[in-house]
Design an enzyme around this catalytic site. Structure first.
Site, PDB file in Angstrom:
ATOM      1  N   SER A  15     -36.191 -12.199  46.504  1.00 51.96           N
ATOM      2  CA  SER A  15     -37.532 -12.620  46.828  1.00 51.96           C
ATOM      3  C   SER A  15     -38.532 -12.214  45.763  1.00 51.96           C
ATOM      4  CB  SER A  15     -37.958 -12.041  48.168  1.00 51.96           C
ATOM      5  OG  SER A  15     -38.422 -10.721  47.978  1.00 51.96           O
ATOM      6  N   LYS A  16     -39.648 -12.862  45.850  1.00 52.44           N
ATOM      7  CA  LYS A  16     -40.733 -12.645  44.921  1.00 52.44           C
ATOM      8  C   LYS A  16     -41.095 -11.166  44.827  1.00 52.44           C
ATOM      9  CE  LYS A  16     -45.240 -14.743  44.085  1.00 52.44           C
ATOM     10  NZ  LYS A  16     -46.154 -15.783  44.559  1.00 52.44           N
TER      11      LYS A  16
END
Length: 485
Positions: free
Chosen positions: A255-256
């Site tokens: 994820s970011k």
RNA sequence: GGCCCCUUGGUCAAGUGGUUAAGACAUCGCCCUUUCACGGCGGUAACAGGAGUUCGAAUCUCCUAGGGGUCACCA
């Protein structure tokens, strides 16, 4: 029978960030289309105005172009099924939803968000899955007319059957069947008249004649609802290819928040785009043979959905690193230098001999960003290094021997006219031979004095040339002084 | 929790009833060597568990466990 052209699409929502997982989806959709001689379409899904990010669409263009994923149709290049930006298509969806209302596959729902929220909270409290109760489906015509006339806001919901089952076949997961009873009457058109993602998707994919819907497997469970929609319209259902996600570890998606999840992050760290594309192509897919290195064209050649995996793949930064190193080693000297130059500048060694830098660095660098750290000693000697560095068992050196070596080496080097690799090499080797000592015994102290560091890329000779005669001699003399002290 | 999906070494993975269960990364050792790398050679390491079916199961079936996804007027 007419053979229809394969058409796939990549439909990102512009977030200003090219996630590795999204890039991989784009790649696979592209590879699939191209390996079948088909078309790859780019569509921007920006129905959520609240999430608009400046420049985000350009980023999508830029990254795809950079890695060589070319789209046959898209917002900028046009095509027969445009526009290719959802916000520009926003008026197209409502009529379709109204058509569904007429045919009984959808209905207006006047329930307020608060009512829905409440029912949802209650369902949760009772430990059961929330499902809209179809209350508004049973509104009388008169009631509907009245609410409409009063201007009460409404959404349009899909009217899913309450019994029976719906099945579909996914090209990689096989046939999946669900009880309609578990399906909720999802919102098709929001109160602001904009379509929801799910609805817009169906309409757009059909209108753009997408033959193979390739997307993340988080959509696997909503696919039956999509199919009910296709059936309600009497449209042909596309083939589905759901792809497992890219994970950070066994339980989290990449994820970011991990900081390491975007294409840009890797480029900024000095990874080569070819290595990134190559690596992500292998995350969840394998060619069926033992090849691991692929150019984009080779991937097109080798790609088949048969090689796609059903289970999520954990992103391994170490293997990406290794692959990146492979690509770096294959670079021509010119290309290597071109990539390395910004880092040379950062390290303050841009003026040095790039041939030698390339020679010593190319086999050692795995990621360009680590380069400055590797060569920090070239720009500036850490004069405070410990003389214990002069002691090395394998090279048979210690402080005493090093001192002797430097004492006879320095005058010889000073007298050397031609300061290049060959001459320094011949001189030093000749000296070692004349004194009957191991090459290493002579070279070790020289390299330590030159670098002030135990481990260096390249050896004494390369470092001497890079530093230039003046600086090299200065460092050698300094080393000798330290040994005398 | 309901529903759907998944499960081969630490990681990516081959494998579709009979294999000494590939290969790559990582790791360890050796060789090469001017330190470190590169390169070469070799080692350690896996079928989640349990029942079946079968002469025979990583491969087929069921159960259990673990993990993921989904259950929005977000995409």
């Amino acid at each position: 029978m007419e053979k229809t052209t394969v058409r796939t699409r990549f439909a990102p929502s512009p977030t200003g960030y090219m996630h590795i997982g999204n890039l991989r989806s784009a790649l696979y959709a592209y590879l699939f289309a191209k390996s079948h001689g088909g078309k790859f379409i780019l569509r921007i899904e920006d129905t959520d105005l609240a999430r608009y990010v400046e420049g985000a669409v350009d980023l999508v263009y830029r990254v795809l172009k950079e890695v060589g994923i070319h789209w046959d149709e898209g917002p900028d290049v046009g095509g027969d099924y445009g526009p290719y930006i959802q916000s520009e298509r926003k008026d197209m969806y409502l009529p379709y939803a109204e058509q569904l209302i007429k045919s009984g596959h959808a209905y207006r729902c006047f329930c307020t968000k608060e009512e829905i929220e409440e029912a949802r909270a209650q369902a949760q409290a009772e430990g059961r899955a929330y499902k809209y109760d179809k209350k508004c489906l049973h509104l009388s015509k008169a009631e509907i007319e009245r609410k409409l006339a009063e201007g009460i806001p409404y959404v349009i919901r899909q009217n899913v059957p309450t019994s029976g089952t719906t099945s579909f076949t996914d090209e990689i997961f096989g046939t999946i069947t669900v009880d309609n009873e578990t399906l909720d009457d999802g919102v098709l058109i929001k109160a602001d008249k904009m379509p929801t993602y799910n609805f817009a998707n169906v309409i757009d994919d059909h209108l753009m004649q997408i033959t193979h819907v390739m997307r993340g497997m988080e959509y696997l469970s909503s696919t039956p609802k999509y199919n009910l929609l296709y059936e309600a319209f009497g449209w042909e259902i596309p083939k589905y290819i759901h792809m497992p996600p890219v994970m950070r570890d066994a339980q989290h998606k990449l994820s970011k928040r991990d900081g390491d999840a975007s294409y840009e992050d890797f480029i900024n760290k000095g990874y080569l785009k070819e290595a990134i594309v190559n690596y992500i192509s292998l995350l969840g897919w394998n060619p069926g043979d033992e090849r691991e290195k692929f150019t984009l064209n080779e991937l097109v050649e080798a790609f088949s959905i048969k090689g796609l995996s059903k289970s999520p793949a954990i992103f391994d930064p170490l293997k990406l690193r290794w692959l990146n190193a492979q690509y770096i080693r294959e670079l021509s000297a010119e290309d290597f230098t071109r990539h390395a130059m910004p880092y040379y500048e950062k390290a303050g060694i841009a003026h040095m001999n790039t041939d030698i830098l390339c020679k010593i660095l190319q086999p050692r660098v795995e990621v360009f960003s680590e380069l400055p750290e590797m060569v920090d000693f070239l720009a500036k000697l850490d004069e405070g290094y410990s003389i214990e560095l002069f002691t090395n068992k394998k090279s048979k050196t210690d402080a005493q021997i090093s001192r002797e070596v430097l004492e006879f080496v320095i005058p010889e080097l000073k007298a050397l006219e031609a300061w290049d690799e060959t001459h320094i090499h011949d001189l030093l080797m000749g000296l070692a031979q004349a004194r009957e000592m191991k090459n290493g015994t002579l070279l070790w102290p020289v390299r330590i004095a030159l670098a002030g560091k135990q481990v260096t890329p390249g050896g004494a000779i390369e470092i001497a040339v890079l530093l230039g005669k003046c600086e090299a001699i200065r460092r050698l003399e300094l080393g000798l002084e330290k040994l005398k002290a």
